[in-house]
Design an enzyme around this catalytic site. Structure first.
Site, PDB file in Angstrom:
ATOM      1  N   LYS A  84     -24.320  28.610  20.013  1.00  0.00           N
ATOM      2  CA  LYS A  84     -23.178  27.741  20.285  1.00  0.00           C
ATOM      3  C   LYS A  84     -22.481  27.438  18.964  1.00  0.00           C
ATOM      4  CE  LYS A  84     -22.010  23.305  22.278  1.00  0.00           C
ATOM      5  NZ  LYS A  84     -22.396  21.934  22.005  1.00  0.00           N
ATOM      6  N   LYS A 113       6.395  46.855  34.705  1.00  0.00           N
ATOM      7  CA  LYS A 113       4.956  47.142  34.879  1.00  0.00           C
ATOM      8  C   LYS A 113       4.736  48.348  35.784  1.00  0.00           C
ATOM      9  CE  LYS A 113       3.610  42.507  33.826  1.00  0.00           C
ATOM     10  NZ  LYS A 113       3.246  41.183  34.223  1.00  0.00           N
ATOM     11  N   ASN A 144      -9.058  32.167  33.275  1.00  0.00           N
ATOM     12  CA  ASN A 144      -7.760  31.730  33.791  1.00  0.00           C
ATOM     13  C   ASN A 144      -7.927  31.076  35.166  1.00  0.00           C
ATOM     14  OD1 ASN A 144      -7.498  33.868  35.894  1.00  0.00           O
ATOM     15  ND2 ASN A 144      -7.634  35.159  34.070  1.00  0.00           N
ATOM     16  N   PHE A 204      -0.696  43.918  40.482  1.00  0.00           N
ATOM     17  CA  PHE A 204      -0.081  42.611  40.692  1.00  0.00           C
ATOM     18  C   PHE A 204       0.624  42.192  39.411  1.00  0.00           C
ATOM     19  CE2 PHE A 204      -1.133  40.223  44.608  1.00  0.00           C
ATOM     20  CZ  PHE A 204      -1.737  41.262  45.293  1.00  0.00           C
ATOM     21  N   LYS A 219       2.794  51.170  33.793  1.00  0.00           N
ATOM     22  CA  LYS A 219       1.392  51.361  34.178  1.00  0.00           C
ATOM     23  C   LYS A 219       1.233  52.498  35.188  1.00  0.00           C
ATOM     24  CE  LYS A 219       0.348  46.508  33.239  1.00  0.00           C
ATOM     25  NZ  LYS A 219      -0.712  45.514  33.287  1.00  0.00           N
ATOM     26  N   ASP A 245      -6.273  39.272  29.105  1.00  0.00           N
ATOM     27  CA  ASP A 245      -5.606  40.245  28.232  1.00  0.00           C
ATOM     28  C   ASP A 245      -6.241  40.275  26.846  1.00  0.00           C
ATOM     29  OD1 ASP A 245      -3.659  41.185  30.038  1.00  0.00           O
ATOM     30  OD2 ASP A 245      -2.528  39.318  29.792  1.00  0.00           O
TER      31      ASP A 245
HETATM   32  N1  CTP Z   1      -4.424  44.222  34.412  1.00  0.00           N
HETATM   33  C1  CTP Z   1      -5.480  45.073  34.129  1.00  0.00           C
HETATM   34  N2  CTP Z   1      -6.134  44.979  32.948  1.00  0.00           N
HETATM   35  C2  CTP Z   1      -5.772  44.061  32.029  1.00  0.00           C
HETATM   36  C3  CTP Z   1      -4.694  43.178  32.302  1.00  0.00           C
HETATM   37  C4  CTP Z   1      -4.046  43.284  33.517  1.00  0.00           C
HETATM   38  O1  CTP Z   1      -5.813  45.904  34.972  1.00  0.00           O
HETATM   39  N3  CTP Z   1      -6.442  43.986  30.885  1.00  0.00           N
HETATM   40  C5  CTP Z   1      -3.730  44.361  35.709  1.00  0.00           C
HETATM   41  C6  CTP Z   1      -3.878  43.193  36.634  1.00  0.00           C
HETATM   42  O2  CTP Z   1      -5.009  43.342  37.468  1.00  0.00           O
HETATM   43  C7  CTP Z   1      -2.591  43.251  37.426  1.00  0.00           C
HETATM   44  C8  CTP Z   1      -1.595  43.852  36.461  1.00  0.00           C
HETATM   45  O3  CTP Z   1      -2.375  44.482  35.445  1.00  0.00           O
HETATM   46  O4  CTP Z   1      -2.698  44.137  38.532  1.00  0.00           O
HETATM   47  C9  CTP Z   1      -0.613  42.908  35.820  1.00  0.00           C
HETATM   48  O5  CTP Z   1      -1.207  41.931  35.069  1.00  0.00           O
HETATM   49  P1  CTP Z   1      -0.353  40.816  34.267  1.00  0.00           P
HETATM   50  O6  CTP Z   1      -1.326  39.985  33.536  1.00  0.00           O
HETATM   51  O7  CTP Z   1       0.597  40.142  35.153  1.00  0.00           O
HETATM   52  O8  CTP Z   1       0.528  41.652  33.317  1.00  0.00           O
HETATM   53  P2  CTP Z   1       0.327  42.214  31.901  1.00  0.00           P
HETATM   54  O9  CTP Z   1       0.325  43.690  32.023  1.00  0.00           O
HETATM   55  O10 CTP Z   1      -0.855  41.609  31.257  1.00  0.00           O
HETATM   56  O11 CTP Z   1       1.670  41.852  31.165  1.00  0.00           O
HETATM   57  P3  CTP Z   1       2.219  40.462  30.590  1.00  0.00           P
HETATM   58  O12 CTP Z   1       1.091  39.772  29.904  1.00  0.00           O
HETATM   59  O13 CTP Z   1       3.276  40.916  29.709  1.00  0.00           O
HETATM   60  O14 CTP Z   1       2.731  39.690  31.770  1.00  0.00           O
END
Ligand code: CTP
Length: 398
Positions: free
Chosen positions: A287, A334, A208, A320, A338, A277
């Site tokens: 490859k 969240k 990302n 975050f 969480k 995610d």
């Molecule tokens: N995070 C994490 N592990 C993951 C995904 C996210 O620890 N596999 C943590 C990030 O470091 C951040 C927080 O979760 O502190 C929020 O991440 P974000 O991507 O904004 O939210 P998601 O929980 O993935 O929810 P959504 O995709 O619905 O926005």
């Protein structure tokens, strides 16, 4: 003082020549220095002297056309971790105390939110004048620092109080000021930063846009405040901040392992990383050829923050949230889901902040439906505000 952003305001007194030595010493100590001068100051020392010493343009005129699209006094005010006015004449102190903003320096002093230090320089009678003393008292009451002038032979021939402190004294006052902000000494702060990379095959990955700047500034600010900092970092092109221990990782699974290894004795954990995610369901070597199957099966990665939320005991857990819409409801969701203590929510639909930018505007969501706005400022300043709030939660628990 490495990396500290300092604005030096020079007002019109003969001690302006000492401000050159101060600017040079600050630069040598590793600070990033920008100078603003009053018109009278520029009669004592030329802007070119400061420009050469600091390698940055000097501003004297609020209406300069050199940076026509930038509101310079505001951008300089936001840049600063600290403003030092040296020499500070009775005039500039009087303006600052009474909210007068009629030139660049006085306008800048009205716009700054960071701490301001004054190193007065004037004749003894002026220094003792009731109006000046009242102005100084007013500014001290509002939190300004004053670096007392010395006593001796003044430029006017009088002997008395009013000679600006020597540059070394001012420098050591500034050093002490930064050292005093060391309230995180003895605490272990774990910060995650940057993106993760999830392998597709040996040459491709899913990732990302995170550059890691926000997480790195949090690590830097925590180290500046005395914490023992471990930075678990995805692949970024940033230098490790001073006094920070970095663990480099690639994937979400690596990050999980690294964070868990640091978790038990951590006091504050700040998960600024943009963790992927999803990852591919199957590990492919070599490859993948374009002639083959074009679909990728993805599976969820472990949500590290959520797992830490389940395991935490006394640790302060900060997450975050990067949101494009419904900032409040998503961030609050969240926070609860969480089991975090605070969520720092970014509006990533704004192009002027967030990804890759040096500035950020964040809303902090805390337990008890509390919300704190951090208006657009440097990522370092935002990092310090996040740490202020995380430390408050820590203190409530200990
Ligand atoms: N995070 C994490 N592990 C993951 C995904 C996210 O620890 N596999 C943590 C990030 O470091 C951040 C927080 O979760 O502190 C929020 O991440 P974000 O991507 O904004 O939210 P998601 O929980 O993935 O929810 P959504 O995709 O619905 O926005």
């Amino acid at each position: 003082m490495k990396g500290k952003k300092i604005v030096l305001c020079v007002s019109g007194g003969i001690a302006a020549y000492k401000a050159c030595i101060l600017a040079s010493s600050l630069v040598k100590a590793g600070a990033e220095v920008r100078v603003a001068m009053t018109e009278n100051a520029a009669k004592f020392v030329t802007p070119l002297t400061f420009e050469t010493l600091t390698k940055n343009a000097v501003v004297t005129d609020s209406f300069s056309r050199e940076t026509p699209y930038e509101v310079t006094h505001i951008s300089m005010a936001k840049f600063a971790d600290l403003v030092i006015v040296a020499p500070a004449t009775a005039n500039i102190i009087g303006k600052a105390a009474n909210g007068i903003a009629d030139d660049f320096v006085s306008t800048l002093l009205m716009a700054v939110k960071c701490p301001v230090m004054f190193a007065p320089a004037m004749n003894t009678a002026m220094y003792e004048n009731e109006a000046f003393q009242e102005n100084m008292a007013k500014l001290k009451k509002r939190g300004a620092h004053f670096i007392e002038p010395g006593t001796g032979l003044l430029a006017c021939g009088d002997i008395g109080k009013g000679r600006m402190s020597e540059p070394e004294e001012i420098l050591s006052y500034i050093r002490k000021y930064f050292l005093d902000k060391q309230e995180l000494t003895g605490l272990k702060v774990v910060v995650t930063a940057g993106p993760t990379r999830e392998r597709i095959d040996d040459v491709r990955f899913i990732s990302n846009r995170s550059t890691g700047k926000m997480g790195y500034e949090i690590a830097r600010a925590a180290a500046d405040r005395g914490a023992d900092v471990v930075l678990v970092s995805g692949p970024v092109s940033l230098e490790c901040p001073e006094n920070v221990r970095r663990i480099n990782i690639e994937s979400a699974a690596d990050m999980l392992e690294a964070v868990l290894s640091q978790f038990d004795d951590a006091d504050i954990i700040i998960k600024a990383a943009a963790v992927a995610d999803y990852k591919t369901a199957e590990k492919r070597d070599g490859k993948i050829k374009k002639s083959g199957d074009m679909s990728l099966e993805l599976i969820r990665t472990q949500d590290i923050l959520a797992l830490l939320g389940e395991r935490k005991n006394k640790q302060v857990l900060v997450g975050f949230a990067a949101e494009m819409e419904n900032l409040r409801s998503n961030a609050e969701g969240k926070l609860i889901r969480k089991n975090a203590d605070m969520i720092c929510a970014n509006d990533v639909s704004r192009s002027d902040i967030g990804f890759g930018s040096d500035e950020n505007a964040i809303t902090l969501f805390l337990r008890g439906e509390r919300q704190i706005e951090i208006e657009k400022c440097s990522k370092y300043a935002a990092a310090n505000r996040i740490l202020d709030e995380a430390f408050k939660i820590y203190r409530e628990r200990h």
